[in-house]
Design a protein around this motif. Structure first.
Motif, PDB file in Angstrom:
ATOM      1  N   GLY A  27       0.847  -1.187   0.000  1.00 39.13           N
ATOM      2  CA  GLY A  27       0.000   0.000   0.000  1.00 39.13           C
ATOM      3  C   GLY A  27       0.876   1.227   0.000  1.00 39.13           C
ATOM      4  O   GLY A  27       1.963   1.240   0.584  1.00 39.13           O
ATOM      5  N   MET A  28       0.450   2.250  -0.712  1.00 38.95           N
ATOM      6  CA  MET A  28       1.197   3.487  -0.896  1.00 38.95           C
ATOM      7  C   MET A  28       2.454   3.265  -1.735  1.00 38.95           C
ATOM      8  O   MET A  28       3.345   4.109  -1.770  1.00 38.95           O
ATOM      9  N   ASP A  29       2.526   2.122  -2.418  1.00 39.65           N
ATOM     10  CA  ASP A  29       3.619   1.886  -3.363  1.00 39.65           C
ATOM     11  C   ASP A  29       3.420   2.820  -4.547  1.00 39.65           C
ATOM     12  O   ASP A  29       2.304   2.958  -5.060  1.00 39.65           O
ATOM     13  N   VAL A  30       4.491   3.460  -5.011  1.00 44.48           N
ATOM     14  CA  VAL A  30       4.426   4.366  -6.155  1.00 44.48           C
ATOM     15  C   VAL A  30       5.091   3.664  -7.339  1.00 44.48           C
ATOM     16  O   VAL A  30       6.255   3.271  -7.262  1.00 44.48           O
ATOM     17  N   LEU A  31       4.319   3.494  -8.426  1.00 43.25           N
ATOM     18  CA  LEU A  31       4.839   2.850  -9.627  1.00 43.25           C
ATOM     19  C   LEU A  31       5.090   3.933 -10.664  1.00 43.25           C
ATOM     20  O   LEU A  31       4.166   4.618 -11.106  1.00 43.25           O
ATOM     21  N   ALA A  32       6.350   4.078 -11.039  1.00 41.99           N
ATOM     22  CA  ALA A  32       6.801   5.229 -11.824  1.00 41.99           C
ATOM     23  C   ALA A  32       6.201   5.307 -13.224  1.00 41.99           C
ATOM     24  O   ALA A  32       5.881   6.396 -13.692  1.00 41.99           O
ATOM     25  N   GLN A  33       6.039   4.180 -13.904  1.00 39.00           N
ATOM     26  CA  GLN A  33       5.644   4.233 -15.315  1.00 39.00           C
ATOM     27  C   GLN A  33       4.225   3.715 -15.534  1.00 39.00           C
ATOM     28  O   GLN A  33       3.842   2.671 -15.001  1.00 39.00           O
ATOM     29  N   ALA A  34       3.493   4.437 -16.373  1.00 39.31           N
ATOM     30  CA  ALA A  34       2.176   3.957 -16.817  1.00 39.31           C
ATOM     31  C   ALA A  34       2.381   2.652 -17.581  1.00 39.31           C
ATOM     32  O   ALA A  34       3.387   2.463 -18.266  1.00 39.31           O
TER      33      ALA A  34
END
Length: 131
Positions: A82-89
Protein backbone atom coordinates in the motif's frame (compact mmCIF):
# COMPACT_ATOMS: atom_id res chain seq x y z
CA UNK A 1 18.34 -24.62 27.83
CA UNK A 2 18.71 -21.39 25.86
CA UNK A 3 17.57 -18.18 27.46
CA UNK A 4 16.56 -14.99 25.77
CA UNK A 5 18.74 -11.93 26.28
CA UNK A 6 17.19 -9.04 28.22
CA UNK A 7 15.25 -6.53 26.09
CA UNK A 8 17.12 -3.53 24.70
CA UNK A 9 14.86 -1.19 26.65
CA UNK A 10 12.71 -1.26 29.78
CA UNK A 11 9.35 -2.96 29.18
CA UNK A 12 7.97 -2.10 32.61
CA UNK A 13 4.72 -0.14 32.27
CA UNK A 14 4.80 3.32 33.87
CA UNK A 15 3.21 3.83 37.28
CA UNK A 16 0.01 5.72 36.55
CA UNK A 17 -1.58 5.32 39.97
CA UNK A 18 -1.23 9.05 40.74
CA UNK A 19 -2.42 10.30 37.38
CA UNK A 20 -5.73 12.09 37.08
CA UNK A 21 -7.52 13.33 34.01
CA UNK A 22 -9.28 16.56 33.17
CA UNK A 23 -8.34 18.95 35.96
CA UNK A 24 -5.63 21.64 36.02
CA UNK A 25 -3.30 19.60 38.23
CA UNK A 26 -3.28 16.67 35.84
CA UNK A 27 -0.17 15.64 33.98
CA UNK A 28 -2.45 14.17 31.31
CA UNK A 29 -4.40 16.39 28.93
CA UNK A 30 -8.16 16.39 29.12
CA UNK A 31 -10.32 15.19 26.21
CA UNK A 32 -9.77 17.22 23.06
CA UNK A 33 -6.43 18.60 24.27
CA UNK A 34 -4.06 16.02 22.84
CA UNK A 35 -1.80 17.87 20.42
CA UNK A 36 0.91 16.48 18.12
CA UNK A 37 3.52 18.15 20.38
CA UNK A 38 2.10 16.28 23.37
CA UNK A 39 2.17 12.95 21.54
CA UNK A 40 5.70 13.54 20.23
CA UNK A 41 6.89 14.33 23.76
CA UNK A 42 6.87 10.56 24.43
CA UNK A 43 9.68 8.40 23.12
CA UNK A 44 7.68 5.14 23.55
CA UNK A 45 10.83 3.40 24.72
CA UNK A 46 12.65 3.62 21.39
CA UNK A 47 14.71 6.80 21.78
CA UNK A 48 18.41 6.05 21.64
CA UNK A 49 17.90 2.75 19.85
CA UNK A 50 18.43 4.02 16.31
CA UNK A 51 14.71 4.33 15.54
CA UNK A 52 13.59 7.58 13.93
CA UNK A 53 10.28 8.64 15.47
CA UNK A 54 9.89 11.72 13.29
CA UNK A 55 6.52 11.57 11.52
CA UNK A 56 6.60 11.41 7.74
CA UNK A 57 5.31 14.47 5.90
CA UNK A 58 1.61 14.26 5.12
CA UNK A 59 0.56 13.51 1.56
CA UNK A 60 -2.82 13.95 -0.07
CA UNK A 61 -3.76 11.12 -2.42
CA UNK A 62 -6.67 11.43 -4.83
CA UNK A 63 -8.17 8.01 -5.54
CA UNK A 64 -8.93 7.98 -9.26
CA UNK A 65 -9.82 4.36 -10.00
CA UNK A 66 -10.46 1.04 -8.40
CA UNK A 67 -9.52 -2.36 -9.72
CA UNK A 68 -12.19 -5.00 -9.27
CA UNK A 69 -11.22 -8.66 -9.43
CA UNK A 70 -13.09 -10.29 -12.32
CA UNK A 71 -12.27 -13.78 -11.04
CA UNK A 72 -10.93 -15.66 -8.06
CA UNK A 73 -7.75 -16.14 -10.13
CA UNK A 74 -6.72 -12.50 -9.50
CA UNK A 75 -3.12 -12.36 -8.24
CA UNK A 76 -0.68 -9.51 -7.77
CA UNK A 77 2.65 -9.97 -9.56
CA UNK A 78 4.51 -9.17 -6.32
CA UNK A 79 3.58 -8.29 -2.75
CA UNK A 80 2.37 -4.70 -2.39
CA UNK A 81 2.00 -3.01 1.02
CA UNK A 82 0.00 0.00 0.00
CA UNK A 83 1.20 3.49 -0.90
CA UNK A 84 3.62 1.89 -3.36
CA UNK A 85 4.43 4.37 -6.16
CA UNK A 86 4.84 2.85 -9.63
CA UNK A 87 6.80 5.23 -11.82
CA UNK A 88 5.64 4.23 -15.32
CA UNK A 89 2.18 3.96 -16.82
CA UNK A 90 1.53 0.46 -18.14
CA UNK A 91 3.35 -1.30 -15.29
CA UNK A 92 1.80 -4.72 -14.70
CA UNK A 93 0.58 -4.99 -11.11
CA UNK A 94 -1.59 -8.12 -11.31
CA UNK A 95 -2.98 -10.88 -13.49
CA UNK A 96 -6.68 -11.66 -13.66
CA UNK A 97 -7.53 -14.85 -15.57
CA UNK A 98 -4.08 -14.45 -17.10
CA UNK A 99 -4.82 -10.94 -18.41
CA UNK A 100 -2.46 -8.22 -17.19
CA UNK A 101 -3.76 -5.43 -14.96
CA UNK A 102 -1.69 -2.29 -15.53
CA UNK A 103 -1.26 1.16 -14.03
CA UNK A 104 -3.07 3.85 -16.06
CA UNK A 105 -0.60 6.72 -15.50
CA UNK A 106 2.89 7.58 -14.29
CA UNK A 107 3.54 7.72 -10.53
CA UNK A 108 0.45 5.66 -9.81
CA UNK A 109 -0.03 4.97 -6.09
CA UNK A 110 -1.54 1.68 -4.96
CA UNK A 111 -3.96 2.29 -2.09
CA UNK A 112 -5.13 -0.53 0.20
CA UNK A 113 -4.29 -3.60 -1.90
CA UNK A 114 -6.16 -6.73 -0.81
CA UNK A 115 -3.91 -9.79 -0.61
CA UNK A 116 -6.48 -12.30 -1.92
CA UNK A 117 -9.51 -10.54 -3.39
CA UNK A 118 -12.62 -12.48 -4.31
CA UNK A 119 -14.33 -12.13 -7.68
CA UNK A 120 -16.36 -8.91 -7.75
CA UNK A 121 -14.45 -7.34 -4.86
CA UNK A 122 -12.15 -4.34 -5.00
CA UNK A 123 -8.57 -5.59 -5.26
CA UNK A 124 -6.81 -2.20 -5.06
CA UNK A 125 -7.50 1.48 -5.47
CA UNK A 126 -5.31 3.62 -7.72
CA UNK A 127 -4.41 7.17 -6.88
CA UNK A 128 -2.11 10.07 -7.51
CA UNK A 129 -0.56 12.63 -5.23
CA UNK A 130 -2.29 16.00 -5.15
CA UNK A 131 -0.23 19.16 -4.79
Amino acid sequence: MDTLPPPAFDLTPPDISGWRRGDDSSNLPGPGHVTPDYVHSFDFGVAGHGIDCTPAPQRVIEVTDRVTAASNDFTFVRPFRGMDVLAQAGTVIALDRGAPVVTPYDNCILVMPVAHPQAGATAVRLGREVG
